[in-house]
Scaffold this motif. Structure first.
Motif, PDB file in Angstrom:
ATOM      1  N   ASP A  27     145.979 101.644  58.923  1.00  0.00           N
ATOM      2  CA  ASP A  27     144.714 101.052  58.460  1.00  0.00           C
ATOM      3  C   ASP A  27     143.716 100.812  59.583  1.00  0.00           C
ATOM      4  N   GLY A  28     143.554 101.772  60.461  1.00  0.00           N
ATOM      5  CA  GLY A  28     142.561 101.640  61.521  1.00  0.00           C
ATOM      6  C   GLY A  28     143.027 100.894  62.747  1.00  0.00           C
ATOM      7  N   GLY A  29     144.260 100.392  62.735  1.00  0.00           N
ATOM      8  CA  GLY A  29     144.823  99.758  63.922  1.00  0.00           C
ATOM      9  C   GLY A  29     144.670  98.254  63.944  1.00  0.00           C
ATOM     10  N   PRO A  30     145.245  97.644  64.994  1.00  0.00           N
ATOM     11  CA  PRO A  30     145.801  98.266  66.198  1.00  0.00           C
ATOM     12  C   PRO A  30     147.278  98.639  66.104  1.00  0.00           C
ATOM     13  N   ALA A  31     147.928  98.381  64.953  1.00  0.00           N
ATOM     14  CA  ALA A  31     149.359  98.647  64.839  1.00  0.00           C
ATOM     15  C   ALA A  31     149.616 100.107  64.493  1.00  0.00           C
ATOM     16  N   TRP A  32     150.778 100.597  64.937  1.00  0.00           N
ATOM     17  CA  TRP A  32     151.203 101.967  64.672  1.00  0.00           C
ATOM     18  C   TRP A  32     152.600 101.930  64.070  1.00  0.00           C
ATOM     19  N   VAL A  33     152.866 102.859  63.147  1.00  0.00           N
ATOM     20  CA  VAL A  33     154.194 102.960  62.566  1.00  0.00           C
ATOM     21  C   VAL A  33     154.880 104.218  63.104  1.00  0.00           C
ATOM     22  N   CYS A  34     156.131 104.039  63.506  1.00  0.00           N
ATOM     23  CA  CYS A  34     156.969 105.135  63.988  1.00  0.00           C
ATOM     24  C   CYS A  34     158.243 105.121  63.154  1.00  0.00           C
ATOM     25  N   ASP A  36     160.538 103.729  60.749  1.00  0.00           N
ATOM     26  CA  ASP A  36     160.653 102.400  60.138  1.00  0.00           C
ATOM     27  C   ASP A  36     160.384 101.290  61.141  1.00  0.00           C
ATOM     28  N   VAL A  37     159.678 101.636  62.233  1.00  0.00           N
ATOM     29  CA  VAL A  37     159.338 100.675  63.275  1.00  0.00           C
ATOM     30  C   VAL A  37     157.817 100.556  63.362  1.00  0.00           C
ATOM     31  N   VAL A  38     157.313  99.325  63.435  1.00  0.00           N
ATOM     32  CA  VAL A  38     155.890  99.075  63.633  1.00  0.00           C
ATOM     33  C   VAL A  38     155.689  98.563  65.050  1.00  0.00           C
ATOM     34  N   LEU A  39     154.799  99.214  65.782  1.00  0.00           N
ATOM     35  CA  LEU A  39     154.504  98.829  67.163  1.00  0.00           C
ATOM     36  C   LEU A  39     153.082  98.290  67.247  1.00  0.00           C
ATOM     37  N   LYS A  40     152.936  97.214  68.004  1.00  0.00           N
ATOM     38  CA  LYS A  40     151.636  96.542  68.110  1.00  0.00           C
ATOM     39  C   LYS A  40     151.374  96.187  69.563  1.00  0.00           C
ATOM     40  N   PRO A  41     150.153  96.456  70.063  1.00  0.00           N
ATOM     41  CA  PRO A  41     149.851  96.078  71.448  1.00  0.00           C
ATOM     42  C   PRO A  41     149.834  94.564  71.615  1.00  0.00           C
ATOM     43  N   VAL A  42     150.274  94.120  72.768  1.00  0.00           N
ATOM     44  CA  VAL A  42     150.418  92.693  73.060  1.00  0.00           C
ATOM     45  C   VAL A  42     149.405  92.290  74.118  1.00  0.00           C
ATOM     46  N   THR A  43     148.642  91.238  73.849  1.00  0.00           N
ATOM     47  CA  THR A  43     147.715  90.711  74.843  1.00  0.00           C
ATOM     48  C   THR A  43     148.267  89.470  75.537  1.00  0.00           C
ATOM     49  N   ASN A  44     149.213  88.803  74.898  1.00  0.00           N
ATOM     50  CA  ASN A  44     149.805  87.583  75.446  1.00  0.00           C
ATOM     51  C   ASN A  44     151.324  87.700  75.338  1.00  0.00           C
ATOM     52  N   PRO A  45     152.001  88.175  76.391  1.00  0.00           N
ATOM     53  CA  PRO A  45     153.451  88.381  76.305  1.00  0.00           C
ATOM     54  C   PRO A  45     154.228  87.121  75.954  1.00  0.00           C
ATOM     55  N   ALA A  46     153.804  85.955  76.468  1.00  0.00           N
ATOM     56  CA  ALA A  46     154.509  84.710  76.157  1.00  0.00           C
ATOM     57  C   ALA A  46     154.422  84.404  74.667  1.00  0.00           C
ATOM     58  N   GLU A  47     153.258  84.612  74.081  1.00  0.00           N
ATOM     59  CA  GLU A  47     153.087  84.380  72.648  1.00  0.00           C
ATOM     60  C   GLU A  47     153.916  85.375  71.841  1.00  0.00           C
ATOM     61  N   ALA A  48     153.874  86.652  72.232  1.00  0.00           N
ATOM     62  CA  ALA A  48     154.632  87.675  71.510  1.00  0.00           C
ATOM     63  C   ALA A  48     156.127  87.380  71.548  1.00  0.00           C
ATOM     64  N   ALA A  49     156.631  86.940  72.701  1.00  0.00           N
ATOM     65  CA  ALA A  49     158.054  86.620  72.817  1.00  0.00           C
ATOM     66  C   ALA A  49     158.398  85.403  71.964  1.00  0.00           C
ATOM     67  N   PRO A 181     159.905  90.211  46.595  1.00  0.00           N
ATOM     68  CA  PRO A 181     159.257  89.057  47.210  1.00  0.00           C
ATOM     69  C   PRO A 181     158.081  89.494  48.089  1.00  0.00           C
ATOM     70  N   PRO A 182     157.042  88.672  48.226  1.00  0.00           N
ATOM     71  CA  PRO A 182     155.951  88.996  49.138  1.00  0.00           C
ATOM     72  C   PRO A 182     156.456  89.100  50.576  1.00  0.00           C
ATOM     73  N   ALA A 183     155.736  89.864  51.365  1.00  0.00           N
ATOM     74  CA  ALA A 183     156.086  90.039  52.777  1.00  0.00           C
ATOM     75  C   ALA A 183     154.987  89.466  53.656  1.00  0.00           C
ATOM     76  N   VAL A 184     155.387  88.801  54.733  1.00  0.00           N
ATOM     77  CA  VAL A 184     154.448  88.222  55.694  1.00  0.00           C
ATOM     78  C   VAL A 184     154.521  89.019  56.989  1.00  0.00           C
ATOM     79  N   ILE A 185     153.357  89.460  57.471  1.00  0.00           N
ATOM     80  CA  ILE A 185     153.289  90.234  58.712  1.00  0.00           C
ATOM     81  C   ILE A 185     152.302  89.587  59.673  1.00  0.00           C
ATOM     82  N   ASP A 186     152.322  90.069  60.902  1.00  0.00           N
ATOM     83  CA  ASP A 186     151.341  89.681  61.938  1.00  0.00           C
ATOM     84  C   ASP A 186     151.189  88.169  62.067  1.00  0.00           C
ATOM     85  N   PHE A 187     152.282  87.494  62.345  1.00  0.00           N
ATOM     86  CA  PHE A 187     152.261  86.035  62.477  1.00  0.00           C
ATOM     87  C   PHE A 187     151.327  85.630  63.618  1.00  0.00           C
TER      88      PHE A 187
END
Length: 265
Positions: A27-34, A36-49, A181-187
């Protein structure tokens, strides 16, 4: 037009178990699907972890969560990318259901400690959040939402609600798939009352999702509802005034929402 985001390098795909799979932009990004894996660029590694560690142990019987994936060497972040398992579904204009998802999710996150990175964030959304709550000040473009922000900010009153970890951007990030059930993404973590997170869903749904005005009344039983709605609208107005890619159409949606919310204030 925004430039097309760069795809994740092949070594990143391989690190998260998607070796040899061609990434496809979602859907235009920034996430990519490979696969069954979704990859997303990280701007804050501490937050992502922190997000990955938190969601890794969370189990909710009536919700699907985008499960974080570790790399082959055990890391949550590799070369500026994080990964989750792909979830079937699409956003749908089921606005009341998204509000209900918000409340169920935040009943489960109520006991989480305050993340340390929240106070250090300086992105547009974090600044707009603090402005909405009167914790910080910053010049806003008057013709992009600043004028309405100043007028509404004078209507803030104290709240008696406890802050907690909430997902502050659920509109468009709840997926529906058949009868599942509904799914929650991109917390996106914020430290605010759960009622505020529900109010952000309502404001976003009114502004850009085509929701009927009765959505505001249907959730009016939530504590301090007029004031959390006010702060949710202030938040989105500040984002609109600060964000370089905000459009006249996004402001028009917020102005329409103002006319729905204002009688409650």
């Amino acid at each position: 037009m925004s430039p097309r985001p760069e795809p994740p390098p092949q070594h990143v795909c391989a690190a998260f178990g998607a070796r040899g799979v061609q990434p496809e932009l979602i859907d235009g990004g920034p996430a990519w699907v490979c696969g069954d894996v979704v990859l997303k660029p990280v701007t804050n590694p501490a937050e992502a972890a922190w997000i990955a560690q938190t969601l890794d142990t969370m189990r909710l019987p009536d919700l699907r969560l985008a499960r974080p994936l570790r790399s082959t060497d055990g890391r949550w972040v590799v070369a500026g990318w994080s990964a989750t398992r792909y979830l079937e579904g699409r956003p749908e204009p089921r606005h009341d259901e998204v509000v209900a998802v918000s409340l169920r999710l935040h009943a489960a996150t109520a006991g989480l400690p305050r993340p340390r990175f929240v106070d250090a964030r300086r992105d547009v959304f974090s600044l707009a959040d603090r402005m909405a709550w009167g914790e910080e000040d910053h010049p806003l473009a008057m013709d992009r939402g600043g004028r309405l922000f100043e007028m509404l900010a004078a209507l803030r009153r104290p709240l008696g609600l406890d802050p907690q970890v909430v997902h502050g951007d659920l509109f468009g990030n709840v997926l529906f798939h058949g009868d599942g059930p509904p799914a929650v993404i991109d917390f996106t973590p914020y430290w605010r009352p759960a009622e505020w997170a529900a109010a952000v869903v309502v404001v976003d749904s009114l502004a850009w999702g085509g929701a009927d005005p009765g959505l505001v009344e249907r959730w009016a039983h939530l504590a301090d509802w007029p004031q959390v709605l006010l702060r949710a609208l202030l938040f989105r107005l500040a984002v609109n005034a600060l964000h370089p890619r905000a459009t006249p159409e996004s402001l028009e949606g917020l102005q329409r929402t103002y006319h729905v919310v204002h009688p409650l204030l």
